[in-house]
Motif scaffolding. Sequence first.
Motif, short mmCIF file in Angstrom:
data_model
loop_
_atom_site.label_atom_id
_atom_site.label_comp_id
_atom_site.label_asym_id
_atom_site.label_seq_id
_atom_site.Cartn_x
_atom_site.Cartn_y
_atom_site.Cartn_z
N HIS A 60 1.57 -0.96 8.46
CA HIS A 60 1.79 0.20 7.59
C HIS A 60 2.09 1.44 8.44
N THR A 61 3.08 2.22 8.01
CA THR A 61 3.36 3.52 8.62
C THR A 61 2.55 4.54 7.84
N VAL A 62 1.69 5.30 8.55
CA VAL A 62 0.78 6.25 7.91
C VAL A 62 1.08 7.66 8.43
N VAL A 63 1.40 8.58 7.50
CA VAL A 63 1.55 9.99 7.85
C VAL A 63 0.15 10.60 7.80
N LEU A 64 -0.30 11.13 8.92
CA LEU A 64 -1.69 11.57 9.07
C LEU A 64 -1.96 12.91 8.39
N LEU B 259 0.81 -1.21 0.00
CA LEU B 259 0.00 0.00 0.00
C LEU B 259 0.85 1.27 0.00
N GLU B 260 2.16 1.13 -0.10
CA GLU B 260 3.03 2.31 -0.05
C GLU B 260 2.62 3.34 -1.10
N GLY B 261 2.50 4.59 -0.68
CA GLY B 261 2.13 5.68 -1.57
C GLY B 261 0.63 5.90 -1.69
N LEU B 262 -0.17 4.99 -1.18
CA LEU B 262 -1.63 5.13 -1.29
C LEU B 262 -2.20 5.85 -0.07
N TYR B 263 -3.35 6.44 -0.26
CA TYR B 263 -4.08 7.15 0.79
C TYR B 263 -5.04 6.15 1.43
N VAL B 264 -5.02 6.06 2.76
CA VAL B 264 -5.87 5.08 3.46
C VAL B 264 -6.62 5.74 4.61
N ALA B 265 -7.67 5.07 5.05
CA ALA B 265 -8.39 5.43 6.27
C ALA B 265 -8.45 4.16 7.11
N GLY B 266 -8.46 4.35 8.43
CA GLY B 266 -8.51 3.19 9.29
C GLY B 266 -8.74 3.56 10.74
N LYS B 267 -8.56 2.59 11.61
CA LYS B 267 -8.76 2.78 13.04
C LYS B 267 -7.44 2.50 13.76
N TYR B 268 -6.85 3.54 14.35
CA TYR B 268 -5.63 3.39 15.12
C TYR B 268 -5.96 2.68 16.43
N THR C 227 3.56 5.52 4.02
CA THR C 227 4.94 5.76 3.59
C THR C 227 5.76 4.48 3.58
N MET C 228 5.35 3.48 4.36
CA MET C 228 6.09 2.22 4.39
C MET C 228 5.15 1.10 4.83
N SER C 229 5.32 -0.06 4.20
CA SER C 229 4.61 -1.27 4.61
C SER C 229 5.65 -2.33 4.89
N ARG C 230 5.41 -3.12 5.92
CA ARG C 230 6.38 -4.17 6.24
C ARG C 230 5.66 -5.40 6.76
N VAL C 231 6.34 -6.53 6.65
CA VAL C 231 5.82 -7.77 7.21
C VAL C 231 6.39 -7.90 8.62
N LYS C 232 5.50 -8.02 9.58
CA LYS C 232 5.91 -8.16 10.98
C LYS C 232 6.34 -9.60 11.25
N TYR C 233 7.07 -9.76 12.34
CA TYR C 233 7.42 -11.09 12.80
C TYR C 233 6.13 -11.87 13.05
N GLY C 234 5.99 -13.00 12.45
CA GLY C 234 4.77 -13.78 12.58
C GLY C 234 3.90 -13.71 11.34
N GLY C 235 4.22 -12.80 10.41
CA GLY C 235 3.54 -12.77 9.13
C GLY C 235 2.51 -11.68 8.91
N GLY C 236 2.14 -10.91 9.94
CA GLY C 236 1.18 -9.82 9.75
C GLY C 236 1.81 -8.65 9.01
N VAL C 237 1.00 -7.81 8.41
CA VAL C 237 1.49 -6.63 7.69
C VAL C 237 1.15 -5.39 8.49
#
Length: 65
Positions: A33-37, A1-10, A21-31
């Motif tokens: 995302h770092t979101v600049v608000l 999702l890097e570069g895309l605009y998203v909405a969600g629940k923190y 700005t960045m998406s990563r795979v966490k330990y254990g396999g979850g994804v």
Amino acid sequence: LEGLYVAGKYMGEYPVSGRVTMSRVKYGGGVQHTVVLDSPLFLFETKRDRVLLDHENITKVMSNA
């Protein structure tokens, strides 16, 4: 999702929106995302201009708008 605009629940509760700005795979396999608000979030007496959202907490993905 890097570069895309998203909405969600923190933390699964607080509505946020912004650009990924960045998406990563966490330990254990979850994804995660770092979101600049779009607008800062004031939470627990702290101003946050970016948050980490787990993929399951993203509610909407928009284009590069």
